[in-house]
Design a protein around this motif. Structure first.
Motif, mmCIF file in Angstrom:
data_model
loop_
_atom_site.group_PDB
_atom_site.id
_atom_site.type_symbol
_atom_site.label_atom_id
_atom_site.label_comp_id
_atom_site.label_asym_id
_atom_site.label_seq_id
_atom_site.Cartn_x
_atom_site.Cartn_y
_atom_site.Cartn_z
ATOM 1 N N ALA A 66 2.386 -3.403 6.221
ATOM 2 C CA ALA A 66 2.939 -4.487 6.182
ATOM 3 C C ALA A 66 3.019 -5.196 4.786
ATOM 4 O O ALA A 66 4.036 -5.860 4.180
ATOM 5 N N PHE A 67 1.755 -5.189 4.304
ATOM 6 C CA PHE A 67 1.711 -5.973 2.965
ATOM 7 C C PHE A 67 2.423 -4.993 1.704
ATOM 8 O O PHE A 67 2.807 -5.468 0.855
ATOM 9 N N GLN A 68 2.412 -3.792 1.752
ATOM 10 C CA GLN A 68 2.913 -2.947 0.999
ATOM 11 C C GLN A 68 4.542 -3.034 0.762
ATOM 12 O O GLN A 68 5.270 -3.090 -0.187
ATOM 13 N N LYS A 69 5.088 -3.102 2.131
ATOM 14 C CA LYS A 69 6.556 -3.455 2.245
ATOM 15 C C LYS A 69 6.829 -4.651 1.645
ATOM 16 O O LYS A 69 8.051 -5.013 1.111
ATOM 17 N N ALA A 70 6.160 -5.707 1.581
ATOM 18 C CA ALA A 70 6.399 -7.326 1.007
ATOM 19 C C ALA A 70 5.895 -7.363 -0.526
ATOM 20 O O ALA A 70 6.058 -8.313 -0.914
ATOM 21 N N GLY A 71 5.549 -6.355 -1.083
ATOM 22 C CA GLY A 71 5.256 -6.168 -2.306
ATOM 23 C C GLY A 71 3.887 -6.811 -2.613
ATOM 24 O O GLY A 71 3.490 -7.108 -3.740
ATOM 25 N N TYR A 115 0.799 -5.136 -2.052
ATOM 26 C CA TYR A 115 -0.097 -4.147 -1.826
ATOM 27 C C TYR A 115 -1.534 -4.449 -2.140
ATOM 28 O O TYR A 115 -2.709 -4.067 -1.746
ATOM 29 N N HIS A 116 -1.575 -5.142 -3.441
ATOM 30 C CA HIS A 116 -3.228 -5.421 -4.033
ATOM 31 C C HIS A 116 -3.885 -6.259 -2.925
ATOM 32 O O HIS A 116 -5.144 -6.365 -2.920
ATOM 33 N N VAL A 117 -3.047 -7.159 -2.216
ATOM 34 C CA VAL A 117 -3.833 -8.149 -1.430
ATOM 35 C C VAL A 117 -4.434 -7.338 -0.224
ATOM 36 O O VAL A 117 -5.643 -7.676 0.145
ATOM 37 N N ALA A 118 -3.750 -6.439 0.137
ATOM 38 C CA ALA A 118 -4.106 -5.812 1.464
ATOM 39 C C ALA A 118 -5.354 -4.723 1.068
ATOM 40 O O ALA A 118 -6.524 -4.718 1.668
ATOM 41 N N ARG A 119 -5.310 -4.191 -0.089
ATOM 42 C CA ARG A 119 -6.414 -3.140 -0.793
ATOM 43 C C ARG A 119 -7.585 -4.107 -0.883
ATOM 44 O O ARG A 119 -8.803 -3.589 -0.446
ATOM 45 N N LYS A 139 -13.329 -4.316 1.687
ATOM 46 C CA LYS A 139 -14.647 -4.956 2.204
ATOM 47 C C LYS A 139 -14.978 -4.377 3.241
ATOM 48 O O LYS A 139 -16.267 -4.331 3.735
ATOM 49 N N ILE A 140 -13.954 -3.819 4.375
ATOM 50 C CA ILE A 140 -14.314 -3.206 5.510
ATOM 51 C C ILE A 140 -15.114 -1.693 5.158
ATOM 52 O O ILE A 140 -16.109 -1.415 5.648
#
Length: 433
Positions: free
Chosen positions: A414-419, A421-425, A430-431
């Protein structure tokens, strides 16, 4: 030749043909003119058809017969109603005056006039035509019967519709909805017409019967609706399922559950496959009156017959189990809902959570809580609510709740589709740590 030109819509050539015949002092018979009138009407040239009919005796020296009269009535009565009400009234009045000129009207003459009155909203006059046909021993066409019964149902629905009433005798005026109980009901004449045509050997279409059954259920004439469904069952078994669905849902609304259950068993006995709406209505009614065993039987039959329950059906069953505190069954169905990707209503989740904790199973309550949070996170990702998804996953990590692999992949895509990706990674690392 006239038929050939009309079928190809060569009406200018047709006009030349008729003028040529007249110029050489030839004769045109009623059969030719009836063909011209019918095809002109089909093409929407009603005025030309009426003009040709009026010129038959004066210009062509030809008296109209029943075929000509019937074609002219067909043109005037079956044409689509226009926005101009005066034109509509003129059309049906012309048709009635033409009908009065006929010496021996036949079945098609009466049927065309009946359809015309129904098309233009003159239901009372259509009933008069039908009663006159029955009196002289004529049987209307099936199309006329469908128009009449359908028109009666539409008129009944329109006349009994609620209207706004303004109350000004207070400091703050307000409006209330008031049913038009003083207006005439057309449902009784519709039933009488249906019974008469059945005696005559006719049977309305399934669509019209559905209208009649629905209108009877709407005005709470459920016994009459059941009688009509049983008659339809002997005539048209292939289309009786929709009628049974309408009646059973209406019976469930007024808590006549025993009759609804008998009708449902009748549907199964006929070898018909009930639809989701029928199953859900019956299950809901059984749960409300406390017949949970019967509700379970219907629910199991539903899944056995490969009719997948929806979230509403699951919710109804869960509420039924919670009322009798069968927490294990309620917990199992709620897990099934999560597994199908459905988010239960907060009241449903809270009820199950309270019962589970009340029975000392805090571990299962914690599992439900995690399932719910994962479901909410997935719904945020699928809907593109990235900020809400990021906030939700952050709060889950702080409390030590980690989503499964497929949920993390969904979050990352979902984050990669919105450009982003770095926020999701950043948060997924952390997990991993």
């Amino acid at each position: 030749m006239a038929d050939y030109l009309c079928r190809r819509k060569l009406f200018d050539d047709l006009r030349c043909l008729l003028k040529t015949v007249l110029s050489v002092k030839g004769s045109v018979n009623a059969r030719t003119l009836s063909i011209c009138i019918r095809f002109l009407g089909r093409d929407g040239r009603v005025d030309e058809a009426l003009s040709l009919f009026q010129e038959m005796e004066s210009l062509f020296n030809c008296s109209p017969d029943n075929l000509v009269f019937n074609n002219m009535l067909y043109v005037l009565c079956k044409k689509a109603a226009s926005d101009d009400q005066s034109l509509n009234l003129g059309s049906i009045d012309s048709a009635f005056s033409i009908f009065k000129r006929m010496e021996c009207p036949d079945t098609y003459s009466y049927s065309n006039l009946l359809i015309g009155f129904c098309q233009f909203g003159k239901i009372d006059r259509a009933l008069d035509v039908f009663n006159e046909m029955v009196k002289v021993g004529m049987t209307p066409t099936r199309s006329a019967i469908n128009n009449l019964i359908g028109g009666l149902c539409d008129e009944n629905s329109e006349r009994l519709r609620c209207e706004k009433l303004r109350i000004n005798d207070h400091r703050r005026p307000f409006s209330i909805m008031v049913p038009n109980i003083a207006k005439r009901s057309y449902i009784e004449p519709a039933i009488e017409v249906f019974k008469k045509v059945c005696e005559l050997g006719l049977f309305p279409s399934a669509f019209v019967l559905n209208m009649l059954v629905f209108e009877l259920c709407r005005v709470r004439e459920l016994d009459e609706a059941l009688d009509i469904v049983r008659i339809a069952e002997t005539r048209d078994k292939a289309h009786v399922l929709d009628m049974y669905t309408i009646v059973i849902r209406a019976l469930c609304k007024v808590r006549r559950v025993d009759e609804a259950r008998e009708s449902f068993d009748r549907v199964i006995l006929l070898g018909l496959q009930p639809k989701l709406a029928l199953y859900s209505s019956l299950i809901c009614a059984l749960c409300k009156i406390g017949s949970l065993v019967e509700a379970e039987r219907v629910f199991d039959a539903m899944r056995k017959n490969k009719c997948d329950p929806d979230s509403v059906t699951y919710t109804v069953m869960i509420h039924g189990y919670c009322r009798v505190e069968k927490w294990e069954a309620a917990y199992g169905l709620l897990l099934e809902m999560f597994g199908m990707g459905w988010s239960p209503h907060f009241h449903t989740y809270s009820w199950v959570d309270d019962i589970v904790r009340k029975n000392g199973r805090d571990d299962l309550a914690l599992k439900l809580e995690r399932k719910l949070e994962i479901q909410v996170l997935q719904s945020h990702c699928k809907a593109g609510r990235l900020e809400a998804a990021h906030k939700k996953l952050g709060s889950m990590i702080e409390r030590g709740v980690y989503p499964p692999i497929y949920t993390r992949d969904l979050f990352e895509r979902a984050f990669q589709k919105a450009g982003k990706y770095h926020v999701a990674r950043e948060i997924l690392e952390k997990i991993q740590r």
